[in-house]
Scaffold this active site. Structure first.
Site, PDB file in Angstrom:
ATOM      1  N   LYS A 197       0.802  -1.301  -0.183  1.00  4.59           N
ATOM      2  CA  LYS A 197      -0.091   0.072   0.289  1.00  4.59           C
ATOM      3  C   LYS A 197       1.186   1.078   0.709  1.00  4.59           C
ATOM      4  O   LYS A 197       1.725   1.601   1.001  1.00  4.59           O
ATOM      5  CB  LYS A 197      -0.878   0.082   0.969  1.00  4.59           C
ATOM      6  CG  LYS A 197      -2.474   0.442   1.400  1.00  4.59           C
ATOM      7  CD  LYS A 197      -1.815   3.140   1.118  1.00  4.59           C
ATOM      8  CE  LYS A 197      -1.592   3.455   2.460  1.00  4.59           C
ATOM      9  NZ  LYS A 197      -1.572   4.639   1.943  1.00  4.59           N
ATOM     10  N   GLY A 250       6.490   4.749   8.706  1.00  6.70           N
ATOM     11  CA  GLY A 250       5.408   6.128   8.498  1.00  6.70           C
ATOM     12  C   GLY A 250       5.833   6.619  10.125  1.00  6.70           C
ATOM     13  O   GLY A 250       6.852   6.447  10.920  1.00  6.70           O
ATOM     14  N   GLY A 255       1.961   4.674  12.946  1.00  4.67           N
ATOM     15  CA  GLY A 255       2.760   2.953  13.440  1.00  4.67           C
ATOM     16  C   GLY A 255       1.290   3.260  14.992  1.00  4.67           C
ATOM     17  O   GLY A 255       1.530   1.440  14.996  1.00  4.67           O
ATOM     18  N   GLU A 272       8.993   1.308  11.043  1.00  7.69           N
ATOM     19  CA  GLU A 272      10.151   2.217  10.991  1.00  7.69           C
ATOM     20  C   GLU A 272       9.379   3.490  10.937  1.00  7.69           C
ATOM     21  O   GLU A 272       8.532   3.710  10.169  1.00  7.69           O
ATOM     22  CB  GLU A 272      11.292   1.687   9.827  1.00  7.69           C
ATOM     23  CG  GLU A 272      11.982   0.349  10.017  1.00  7.69           C
ATOM     24  CD  GLU A 272      12.789   0.392  10.208  1.00  7.69           C
ATOM     25  OE1 GLU A 272      13.619   1.420  11.380  1.00  7.69           O
ATOM     26  OE2 GLU A 272      13.194  -0.955  10.105  1.00  7.69           O
ATOM     27  N   CYS A 306      13.792  10.307   8.133  1.00 14.72           N
ATOM     28  CA  CYS A 306      13.241  10.163   8.906  1.00 14.72           C
ATOM     29  C   CYS A 306      14.368  10.124   9.875  1.00 14.72           C
ATOM     30  O   CYS A 306      14.663  10.712  11.165  1.00 14.72           O
ATOM     31  CB  CYS A 306      12.768   8.313   9.108  1.00 14.72           C
ATOM     32  SG  CYS A 306      13.727   7.498   8.421  1.00 14.72           S
ATOM     33  N   GLU A 403       9.109  15.961  15.537  1.00 15.77           N
ATOM     34  CA  GLU A 403       9.917  15.540  14.638  1.00 15.77           C
ATOM     35  C   GLU A 403       9.075  16.297  13.728  1.00 15.77           C
ATOM     36  O   GLU A 403       7.639  16.541  13.708  1.00 15.77           O
ATOM     37  CB  GLU A 403       9.466  14.293  14.228  1.00 15.77           C
ATOM     38  CG  GLU A 403      10.025  14.056  12.910  1.00 15.77           C
ATOM     39  CD  GLU A 403       9.292  12.750  12.558  1.00 15.77           C
ATOM     40  OE1 GLU A 403       8.149  12.211  12.084  1.00 15.77           O
ATOM     41  OE2 GLU A 403      10.380  11.290  11.434  1.00 15.77           O
TER      42      GLU A 403
HETATM   43  P1  TAP Z   1       2.476   8.583   8.019  1.00 19.33           P
HETATM   44  O1  TAP Z   1       1.181   9.413   7.892  1.00 19.33           O
HETATM   45  O2  TAP Z   1       2.309   7.351   8.591  1.00 19.33           O
HETATM   46  O3  TAP Z   1       2.074   7.349   6.654  1.00 19.33           O
HETATM   47  C1  TAP Z   1       2.927   6.375   6.762  1.00 19.33           C
HETATM   48  C2  TAP Z   1       1.748   5.634   5.877  1.00 19.33           C
HETATM   49  O4  TAP Z   1       0.472   4.615   6.506  1.00 19.33           O
HETATM   50  C3  TAP Z   1       0.840   5.997   4.436  1.00 19.33           C
HETATM   51  O5  TAP Z   1       0.957   4.559   3.995  1.00 19.33           O
HETATM   52  C4  TAP Z   1       0.008   5.622   5.091  1.00 19.33           C
HETATM   53  O6  TAP Z   1      -1.608   6.605   3.978  1.00 19.33           O
HETATM   54  C5  TAP Z   1      -0.328   4.670   5.746  1.00 19.33           C
HETATM   55  N1  TAP Z   1      -1.663   5.020   6.656  1.00 19.33           N
HETATM   56  C6  TAP Z   1      -2.247   6.162   7.683  1.00 19.33           C
HETATM   57  N2  TAP Z   1      -3.125   6.091   8.750  1.00 19.33           N
HETATM   58  C7  TAP Z   1      -2.857   4.625   8.457  1.00 19.33           C
HETATM   59  C8  TAP Z   1      -4.078   3.678   9.316  1.00 19.33           C
HETATM   60  N3  TAP Z   1      -4.640   4.229  10.016  1.00 19.33           N
HETATM   61  N4  TAP Z   1      -3.706   2.369   8.702  1.00 19.33           N
HETATM   62  C9  TAP Z   1      -2.635   1.833   8.158  1.00 19.33           C
HETATM   63  N5  TAP Z   1      -2.598   2.578   7.222  1.00 19.33           N
HETATM   64  C10 TAP Z   1      -2.042   4.235   7.139  1.00 19.33           C
HETATM   65  O7  TAP Z   1       3.756   8.959   7.508  1.00 19.33           O
HETATM   66  P2  TAP Z   1       4.373   9.968   6.346  1.00 19.33           P
HETATM   67  O8  TAP Z   1       3.130  11.424   6.625  1.00 19.33           O
HETATM   68  O9  TAP Z   1       3.138   9.077   4.615  1.00 19.33           O
HETATM   69  O10 TAP Z   1       5.821   9.831   6.267  1.00 19.33           O
HETATM   70  C11 TAP Z   1       6.266  10.939   7.016  1.00 19.33           C
HETATM   71  C12 TAP Z   1       6.640  10.113   8.774  1.00 19.33           C
HETATM   72  O11 TAP Z   1       7.193   8.799   8.797  1.00 19.33           O
HETATM   73  C13 TAP Z   1       8.122  10.701   9.239  1.00 19.33           C
HETATM   74  O12 TAP Z   1       7.148  10.936  10.740  1.00 19.33           O
HETATM   75  C14 TAP Z   1       9.030   9.719   9.169  1.00 19.33           C
HETATM   76  O13 TAP Z   1       9.717   9.880  10.473  1.00 19.33           O
HETATM   77  C15 TAP Z   1       8.077   8.638   9.042  1.00 19.33           C
HETATM   78  N6  TAP Z   1       9.382   7.542   8.673  1.00 19.33           N
HETATM   79  C16 TAP Z   1      10.082   6.896   8.569  1.00 19.33           C
HETATM   80  C17 TAP Z   1      11.049   6.034   8.335  1.00 19.33           C
HETATM   81  C18 TAP Z   1      11.798   5.521   9.054  1.00 19.33           C
HETATM   82  S1  TAP Z   1      12.565   4.486   8.020  1.00 19.33           S
HETATM   83  N7  TAP Z   1      11.951   5.447  10.136  1.00 19.33           N
HETATM   84  C19 TAP Z   1      10.815   6.390   6.664  1.00 19.33           C
HETATM   85  C20 TAP Z   1      10.533   7.156   6.402  1.00 19.33           C
HETATM   86  C21 TAP Z   1       9.218   8.244   6.935  1.00 19.33           C
HETATM   87  P3  TAP Z   1      -1.937   8.080   3.487  1.00 19.33           P
HETATM   88  O14 TAP Z   1      -0.588   7.787   2.158  1.00 19.33           O
HETATM   89  O15 TAP Z   1      -2.591   7.839   2.506  1.00 19.33           O
HETATM   90  O16 TAP Z   1      -2.299   8.630   4.899  1.00 19.33           O
END
Ligand code: TAP
Length: 501
Positions: A197, A250, A255, A272, A306, A403
């Site tokens: 996804k 994410g 998480g 992660e 991240c 963050e």
């Molecule tokens: P999120 O909002 O957490 O989204 C990540 C993924 O989860 C997206 O595909 C999102 O779909 C999905 N999602 C959202 N709500 C969900 C739910 N209730 N149930 C299941 N899946 C759901 O993160 P983001 O804004 O895309 O990315 C930024 C965050 O990711 C930051 O906090 C960053 O630090 C973290 N990140 C961590 C890492 C590692 S390796 N630690 C790497 C990259 C990013 P949608 O797109 O539709 O919202």
């Protein structure tokens, strides 16, 4: 101030963007059952790029059914050598489509072209080939034991490594293609099947990858791709009783929702999550390396990373020099569309993300931090924010702990010689993903690295990433590790078998 530069999109990518993007379920491009679409925009121009299908719970059901069937079908009979060959073939095809994929990644995510090229060649295909090379080296052990019931201790126990099963992979928008590959590589090497996804904001490269997967020889149903919203498709995947494991990258907030949703069938979960990573520079550091290293650590991918080193701790003796050097670098970035040659600083992913980052910049001013440079949005279109540096930050400020996920560096000086005290300040966030130490003194550098509470710490560099280096977070930065042998292990389960003669 205008960033309205003309970009050129190749005919191949234009054609791909025009196509009718559906869901990849059981090897077929299938329309979503809702018939709803998600619009996808270029974050640098705010122009509509394309539309993709919005998958819902019914589509997730269909994808899980396909993945379950594939798990015990042809895929389970394929030799591990052939699994490795298929992953290598996929890596070959990614390389053959390197130019189109790099362009798509820039349009979808906003990153500069050079960065997209570096990440696909330097990380993506390398990752896939690394995990391909593990596929035929998965084996258990024989264990000398005398279990109760064995006559005269004559018995044999051996373990087998089996695929964990059907994997739901949920990925973010900040490096879309690399995260897709990072999930697929070890899962497929282990013999699992997958429902991927992608993030709603950046689904395009995963769909392009889906076309390459169809050509790779990987059987139908082994990889399913369901574009859709997190609250619908992502939630349905996390809750689904037919899914054995969720691998999620994410935010920490989502998480926690994944963990709750996974409880029903006690899925295995790898997380992660976010980070607020310290960069600690000692007075004996090689500043020729430490200054550009600290600038890149924070501003790489506009801070939407991240592992971004957004909390800078510099010894007071060199604080002014270091801050001045990073400021000079921040002001020298060329902001603009990633497809324009020479631009090395792109937009944030969305209007929402830009507003969130700007609100943290306002907060930094309110909390009394000193704004050294940046602090404003940039240009008349796109979600650009200037590289921003706050000085005289202290650990009580929210900008130092939370963050931001944008180009905002929070700098403070230290005078202490006491490494434990420096570490306690560096560790004073809910996160524990990454960090770096800059010093020529090997004792200081290694001791400090040990004291930083993070999944990985780099010395005299930041965010050293390689497919063989375990990667993951402590505290609220995650559960488990990706990359390397540990990353593969997360997709395997051990079966112990004992025979009594
Ligand atoms: P999120 O909002 O957490 O989204 C990540 C993924 O989860 C997206 O595909 C999102 O779909 C999905 N999602 C959202 N709500 C969900 C739910 N209730 N149930 C299941 N899946 C759901 O993160 P983001 O804004 O895309 O990315 C930024 C965050 O990711 C930051 O906090 C960053 O630090 C973290 N990140 C961590 C890492 C590692 S390796 N630690 C790497 C990259 C990013 P949608 O797109 O539709 O919202």
């Amino acid at each position: 101030m205008s960033n309205n530069q003309q970009i050129t999109i190749s005919d191949e990518v234009k054609e791909f963007l025009k196509s009718n993007h559906k869901l990849l379920i059981n090897g077929e491009w299938t329309p979503s059952s809702s018939n709803e679409k998600i619009e996808v925009f270029d974050p640098a121009t705010e122009q509509l790029l394309t539309e993709v299908d919005s998958g819902n719970a019914a589509d997730i059901d269909a994808a899980v059914a396909a993945a379950r069937k594939a798990l015990t079908g042809e895929w389970s009979k394929i030799t591990s050598h052939d699994r490795a060959r298929m992953l290598d073939r996929l890596a070959d095809d990614i390389e053959a489509n390197f130019s189109a994929l790099s362009e798509i990644e820039v349009l979808d995510n906003g990153m500069p072209l050079e960065l997209a090229q570096y990440s696909i060649a330097g990380h993506g295909t390398t990752l896939l080939r690394y995990f391909a090379s593990w596929a035929n080296k998965l084996h258990g052990q024989t264990i000398p034991v005398s279990p109760a019931g064995a006559i005269n201790g004559e018995s044999l126990t051996y373990t087998r490594k089996e695929p964990i099963g059907v994997v739901g992979a949920i990925i973010p928008w900040n490096s879309p293609l690399i995260f897709a590959i990072l999930k697929l590589g070890p899962a497929l090497a282990a013999g699992c099947t997958v429902i991927l996804k992608p993030a709603e904001l950046t689904p395009i490269s995963a769909l392009f990858l889906g076309h390459l997967i169809q050509k790779s020889g990987i059987p139908k149903g082994v990889v399913n791709i369901v574009t859709g919203y997190g609250e619908t498709a992502g939630q349905a995947l996390s809750e689904h009783p037919g899914v054995d494991k969720i691998t999620f990258t994410g935010s920490t907030e989502v998480g926690k929702k994944i963990v709750e949703a996974s409880i029903g069938n006690l899925k295995k979960v790898t997380l992660e999550l976010g980070g607020k990573n310290p960069v600690v520079i000692f007075p004996d550091a090689d500043l020729e390396k430490a200054i550009p290293g600290a600038a890149r650590a924070c501003f790489f991918l506009q801070g939407q990373n991240c592992m971004a080193g957004t909390r800078l701790f510099v010894h007071e003796d060199i604080y002014q020099v270091v801050i001045a050097g990073i400021k000079e670098m921040a002001e020298a970035f060329t902001i603009g569309h990633g497809l324009i040659s020479g631009n090395d600083f792109g937009p944030l992913i969305s209007k929402t993300q830009k507003e969130r980052v700007m609100s943290y910049i306002d907060l930094g001013r309110e909390e009394g931090a000193e704004l050294l440079t940046g602090g404003n949005s940039y240009g008349d279109q796109g979600h650009f924010v200037q590289p921003t540096i706050f000085s005289n930050v202290n650990g009580d400020m929210r900008i130092a702990k939370e963050e931001i996920f944008g180009p905002v560096l929070c700098a403070q000086s230290f005078s202490s010689q006491d490494l434990e005290q420096i570490a306690s300040e560096a560790n004073d966030t809910p996160y524990g993903l990454s960090g770096s130490v800059w010093s020529q003194d090997i004792s200081v550098a290694h001791k400090m690295a040990m004291l930083i509470d993070a999944g990985q710490v780099s010395i005299n560099c930041h965010a050293a990433v390689d497919p063989a280096i375990p990667f993951g977070g402590n505290k609220q930065s995650g559960w488990g590790r990706e990359f390397g042998a540990e990353g593969l292990e997360a997709y395997l389960k051990t079966k112990a078998t004992t025979v009594i003669f």
